[in-house]
Design a protein around this motif. Structure first.
Motif, PDB file in Angstrom:
ATOM      1  N   LEU A  83      -6.895  13.932  13.653  1.00  0.00           N
ATOM      2  CA  LEU A  83      -5.182  14.455  14.258  1.00  0.00           C
ATOM      3  C   LEU A  83      -4.941  14.149  16.069  1.00  0.00           C
ATOM      4  CD1 LEU A  83      -3.886  17.368  12.129  1.00  0.00           C
ATOM      5  CD2 LEU A  83      -4.189  14.344  11.728  1.00  0.00           C
ATOM      6  N   ASN A  84      -3.917  13.297  16.565  1.00  0.00           N
ATOM      7  CA  ASN A  84      -3.945  13.661  17.920  1.00  0.00           C
ATOM      8  C   ASN A  84      -3.608  14.606  18.135  1.00  0.00           C
ATOM      9  OD1 ASN A  84      -3.747  10.702  18.446  1.00  0.00           O
ATOM     10  ND2 ASN A  84      -1.703   9.976  17.342  1.00  0.00           N
ATOM     11  N   ARG A  85      -2.596  15.829  17.273  1.00  0.00           N
ATOM     12  CA  ARG A  85      -1.801  17.227  17.992  1.00  0.00           C
ATOM     13  C   ARG A  85      -2.107  17.634  17.085  1.00  0.00           C
ATOM     14  NH1 ARG A  85       3.988  17.014  18.449  1.00  0.00           N
ATOM     15  NH2 ARG A  85       3.280  15.319  20.199  1.00  0.00           N
ATOM     16  N   PRO A  86      -2.632  19.097  17.012  1.00  0.00           N
ATOM     17  CA  PRO A  86      -3.322  20.129  15.539  1.00  0.00           C
ATOM     18  C   PRO A  86      -1.912  20.098  14.738  1.00  0.00           C
ATOM     19  CG  PRO A  86      -4.004  20.971  17.641  1.00  0.00           C
ATOM     20  CD  PRO A  86      -2.845  19.734  18.673  1.00  0.00           C
ATOM     21  N   ALA A  87      -2.076  20.441  13.146  1.00  0.00           N
ATOM     22  CA  ALA A  87      -1.430  20.402  12.102  1.00  0.00           C
ATOM     23  C   ALA A  87      -0.769  22.041  12.961  1.00  0.00           C
ATOM     24  CB  ALA A  87      -2.229  20.329  11.227  1.00  0.00           C
ATOM     25  N   ALA A  88       0.230  22.281  12.128  1.00  0.00           N
ATOM     26  CA  ALA A  88       0.817  23.217  11.977  1.00  0.00           C
ATOM     27  C   ALA A  88      -0.395  24.504  11.166  1.00  0.00           C
ATOM     28  CB  ALA A  88       2.192  23.397  11.034  1.00  0.00           C
ATOM     29  N   ASP A  89      -0.880  24.745  10.500  1.00  0.00           N
ATOM     30  CA  ASP A  89      -2.684  25.360  10.037  1.00  0.00           C
ATOM     31  C   ASP A  89      -3.248  25.489  10.895  1.00  0.00           C
ATOM     32  OD1 ASP A  89      -3.118  23.237   9.473  1.00  0.00           O
ATOM     33  OD2 ASP A  89      -3.693  23.424   7.551  1.00  0.00           O
ATOM     34  N   GLY A  90      -3.466  24.470  12.324  1.00  0.00           N
ATOM     35  CA  GLY A  90      -4.370  24.280  13.636  1.00  0.00           C
ATOM     36  C   GLY A  90      -5.340  23.508  12.704  1.00  0.00           C
ATOM     37  N   ALA A  91      -5.093  22.869  12.194  1.00  0.00           N
ATOM     38  CA  ALA A  91      -6.771  21.970  12.002  1.00  0.00           C
ATOM     39  C   ALA A  91      -5.861  20.350  12.466  1.00  0.00           C
ATOM     40  CB  ALA A  91      -6.623  21.479  10.070  1.00  0.00           C
ATOM     41  N   THR A  92      -7.643  20.006  13.143  1.00  0.00           N
ATOM     42  CA  THR A  92      -7.333  18.891  14.064  1.00  0.00           C
ATOM     43  C   THR A  92      -7.474  17.694  13.439  1.00  0.00           C
ATOM     44  OG1 THR A  92      -9.948  19.314  14.611  1.00  0.00           O
ATOM     45  CG2 THR A  92      -8.388  20.506  16.227  1.00  0.00           C
ATOM     46  N   THR A  93      -8.167  17.417  12.086  1.00  0.00           N
ATOM     47  CA  THR A  93      -8.164  16.685  11.410  1.00  0.00           C
ATOM     48  C   THR A  93      -7.431  16.442   9.731  1.00  0.00           C
ATOM     49  OG1 THR A  93     -10.785  18.199  10.387  1.00  0.00           O
ATOM     50  CG2 THR A  93     -10.902  16.271  12.065  1.00  0.00           C
ATOM     51  N   ALA A  94      -7.907  15.207   9.263  1.00  0.00           N
ATOM     52  CA  ALA A  94      -6.131  15.408   8.062  1.00  0.00           C
ATOM     53  C   ALA A  94      -7.242  14.280   7.040  1.00  0.00           C
ATOM     54  CB  ALA A  94      -5.445  15.148   8.430  1.00  0.00           C
ATOM     55  N   TRP A  95      -7.156  14.618   6.098  1.00  0.00           N
ATOM     56  CA  TRP A  95      -7.494  13.797   4.844  1.00  0.00           C
ATOM     57  C   TRP A  95      -6.353  12.381   4.985  1.00  0.00           C
ATOM     58  CZ3 TRP A  95     -11.669  12.749   2.925  1.00  0.00           C
ATOM     59  CH2 TRP A  95     -12.988  13.681   2.998  1.00  0.00           C
ATOM     60  N   SER A  96      -7.021  11.060   5.257  1.00  0.00           N
ATOM     61  CA  SER A  96      -5.856  10.287   4.571  1.00  0.00           C
ATOM     62  C   SER A  96      -6.151   9.268   3.418  1.00  0.00           C
ATOM     63  CB  SER A  96      -6.000   9.477   5.823  1.00  0.00           C
ATOM     64  OG  SER A  96      -4.652   8.532   5.552  1.00  0.00           O
ATOM     65  N   LEU A  97      -5.388   9.237   2.621  1.00  0.00           N
ATOM     66  CA  LEU A  97      -5.616   7.953   1.029  1.00  0.00           C
ATOM     67  C   LEU A  97      -4.372   7.383   1.083  1.00  0.00           C
ATOM     68  CD1 LEU A  97      -6.557  11.735   0.997  1.00  0.00           C
ATOM     69  CD2 LEU A  97      -6.474  10.626  -1.566  1.00  0.00           C
ATOM     70  N   GLY A  98      -5.079   6.322   0.746  1.00  0.00           N
ATOM     71  CA  GLY A  98      -4.434   5.227   0.674  1.00  0.00           C
ATOM     72  C   GLY A  98      -4.786   4.211  -0.854  1.00  0.00           C
ATOM     73  N   ARG A  99      -3.693   3.424  -1.529  1.00  0.00           N
ATOM     74  CA  ARG A  99      -4.313   2.903  -2.784  1.00  0.00           C
ATOM     75  C   ARG A  99      -2.908   1.810  -2.530  1.00  0.00           C
ATOM     76  NH1 ARG A  99      -5.155   4.671  -7.172  1.00  0.00           N
ATOM     77  NH2 ARG A  99      -4.806   6.975  -6.489  1.00  0.00           N
ATOM     78  N   ASP A 119      -6.106  19.203   4.098  1.00  0.00           N
ATOM     79  CA  ASP A 119      -6.249  19.760   2.579  1.00  0.00           C
ATOM     80  C   ASP A 119      -6.155  17.886   2.006  1.00  0.00           C
ATOM     81  OD1 ASP A 119      -7.449  21.939   0.452  1.00  0.00           O
ATOM     82  OD2 ASP A 119      -5.638  21.073  -0.451  1.00  0.00           O
ATOM     83  N   GLY A 120      -7.553  17.986   1.247  1.00  0.00           N
ATOM     84  CA  GLY A 120      -7.748  17.003   0.617  1.00  0.00           C
ATOM     85  C   GLY A 120      -6.999  17.090  -0.967  1.00  0.00           C
ATOM     86  N   ALA A 121      -6.908  18.324  -1.445  1.00  0.00           N
ATOM     87  CA  ALA A 121      -6.208  18.506  -2.688  1.00  0.00           C
ATOM     88  C   ALA A 121      -5.030  18.310  -2.316  1.00  0.00           C
ATOM     89  CB  ALA A 121      -6.311  19.662  -3.197  1.00  0.00           C
ATOM     90  N   ALA A 122      -3.933  18.281  -1.260  1.00  0.00           N
ATOM     91  CA  ALA A 122      -2.675  18.564  -0.564  1.00  0.00           C
ATOM     92  C   ALA A 122      -3.183  17.005  -0.507  1.00  0.00           C
ATOM     93  CB  ALA A 122      -2.483  19.015   0.259  1.00  0.00           C
ATOM     94  N   ALA A 123      -3.620  15.954   0.164  1.00  0.00           N
ATOM     95  CA  ALA A 123      -2.485  14.663   0.308  1.00  0.00           C
ATOM     96  C   ALA A 123      -3.379  14.228  -1.194  1.00  0.00           C
ATOM     97  CB  ALA A 123      -4.197  14.204   0.830  1.00  0.00           C
ATOM     98  N   ALA A 124      -4.019  14.240  -1.407  1.00  0.00           N
ATOM     99  CA  ALA A 124      -4.456  13.779  -3.177  1.00  0.00           C
ATOM    100  C   ALA A 124      -2.664  13.727  -4.179  1.00  0.00           C
ATOM    101  CB  ALA A 124      -5.702  14.107  -4.061  1.00  0.00           C
ATOM    102  N   ASP A 144       0.992  -0.999  -0.353  1.00  0.00           N
ATOM    103  CA  ASP A 144       0.423  -0.213  -0.120  1.00  0.00           C
ATOM    104  C   ASP A 144       0.460   0.981   0.084  1.00  0.00           C
ATOM    105  OD1 ASP A 144      -2.476  -1.680   0.150  1.00  0.00           O
ATOM    106  OD2 ASP A 144      -2.405  -1.709   2.434  1.00  0.00           O
ATOM    107  N   THR A 145       0.113   2.650  -1.154  1.00  0.00           N
ATOM    108  CA  THR A 145       1.359   4.014  -0.561  1.00  0.00           C
ATOM    109  C   THR A 145       0.403   4.430   0.168  1.00  0.00           C
ATOM    110  OG1 THR A 145      -0.064   4.421  -2.770  1.00  0.00           O
ATOM    111  CG2 THR A 145       1.916   3.309  -2.735  1.00  0.00           C
ATOM    112  N   GLY A 146       0.750   5.336   0.806  1.00  0.00           N
ATOM    113  CA  GLY A 146      -0.201   6.424   1.642  1.00  0.00           C
ATOM    114  C   GLY A 146      -0.147   7.661   1.819  1.00  0.00           C
ATOM    115  N   ALA A 147      -0.488   8.503   2.095  1.00  0.00           N
ATOM    116  CA  ALA A 147      -0.829  10.068   2.192  1.00  0.00           C
ATOM    117  C   ALA A 147      -1.820  11.094   2.853  1.00  0.00           C
ATOM    118  CB  ALA A 147      -0.450  10.758   1.117  1.00  0.00           C
ATOM    119  N   GLN A 148      -1.041  12.071   3.689  1.00  0.00           N
ATOM    120  CA  GLN A 148      -1.907  12.481   4.944  1.00  0.00           C
ATOM    121  C   GLN A 148      -1.782  13.578   4.682  1.00  0.00           C
ATOM    122  OE1 GLN A 148      -3.418  10.806   8.762  1.00  0.00           O
ATOM    123  NE2 GLN A 148      -2.245  12.048   9.204  1.00  0.00           N
ATOM    124  N   HIS A 149      -3.287  14.723   4.749  1.00  0.00           N
ATOM    125  CA  HIS A 149      -3.040  16.545   4.447  1.00  0.00           C
ATOM    126  C   HIS A 149      -4.179  16.560   5.167  1.00  0.00           C
ATOM    127  CE1 HIS A 149      -1.735  20.582   3.147  1.00  0.00           C
ATOM    128  NE2 HIS A 149      -0.923  19.614   3.795  1.00  0.00           N
TER     129      HIS A 149
END
Length: 236
Positions: A96-112, A55-60, A48-53
């Motif tokens: 997210l376990n801790r807020p991201a740099a932009d203050g977001a508390t959730t993120a998009w997790s994508l996998g292939r 912002d959904g577009a940034a994760a993609a 599997d490959t994965g990415a998380q961000h």
């Protein structure tokens, strides 16, 4: 009243006889098995490959970058496109376990998910080493086979059937009977004739060759091929 009770008893006995799981003729059941350990000549690689961000577009975009690196690596290793299968495995929002740099508390997790056929096992070590050097690769699994597995299994089935017949012949002759035709055949135990009247295939196997450590992802020295058969022969 007694006559009626006797009729009921006879009827129940007849019903029990008719419901018997045993064949209505003298028989012998035997099992045969055949096994080989052979070196594989083809392998399958899955990961599997994965990415998380946040912002959904940034994760993609990040996932696309990872996948391009994987495809470039596979091309360098001589894997043709026809032997590469990939599809989106997951797309979900995670806390997210801790807020991201932009203050977001959730993120998009994508996998292939990738499934790769490797037809040249001589290239396997180099391919695995290059793949393990990439980031964002997870859940690597491997399996191996032979391109002539169909023919191998057909021959093993013939050998297992021959062993079952030979065992039945020896049993029949030991009791002064002649072996008749096979009346029931199954791969593995027969489930339509109840134990203990049907012999089940034994659990013993040929000695296993040295095992390749699973953590190494290396091509195994050999892989097993096994066929078993159980048959019911009519006695004459």
């Amino acid at each position: 009243m007694k006559k009626f009770a006797l009729l009921l008893l006879l009827a129940s006995l007849c019903g029990a006889a008719n419901a018997s799981p045993l064949p209505p003729y003298p028989f012998v059941s035997t099992a045969g098995r055949a096994q080989l350990w052979l070196r594989p000549d083809i392998g399958e690689l899955q990961f599997d490959t994965g990415a998380q961000h946040s912002d959904g577009a940034a994760a993609a975009a990040a996932l696309e970058t990872v996948d391009k690196s994987v495809l470039a690596l596979l091309a360098e290793q001589g894997i043709p496109e026809a032997d590469i299968e990939n599809y989106e495995l997951s797309r979900k929002s995670v806390n997210l376990n801790r807020p991201a740099a932009d203050g977001a508390t959730t993120a998009w997790s994508l996998g292939r998910h990738f499934r790769i056929q490797v037809r040249d096992l001589a290239a396997w070590p180099q391919l695995l080493a290059a793949l393990l050097a990439l980031d964002h690769i997870d859940s690597i699994s491997t399996s191996f086979d032979r391109t002539d597995a169909g023919e191998i299994n057909r021959q093993l089935m013939k050998d297992a059937a021959a062993e079952a017949r030979q065992n039945a012949l020896q049993l029949a002759e030991s009791f002064g009977r002649k072996l008749g035709p096979a009346m029931a055949i199954a791969r593995g135990p027969l489930d339509k004739v109840s134990a203990p009247f049907v012999e089940k295939p034994g659990t013993s196997a040929l000695p296993r060759p040295p095992r390749t450590p699973a953590s190494s992802y290396a091509v195994p020295v050999s892989i097993p091929f096994l066929q078993s058969v159980t048959a019911v022969f009519k006695l004459q």
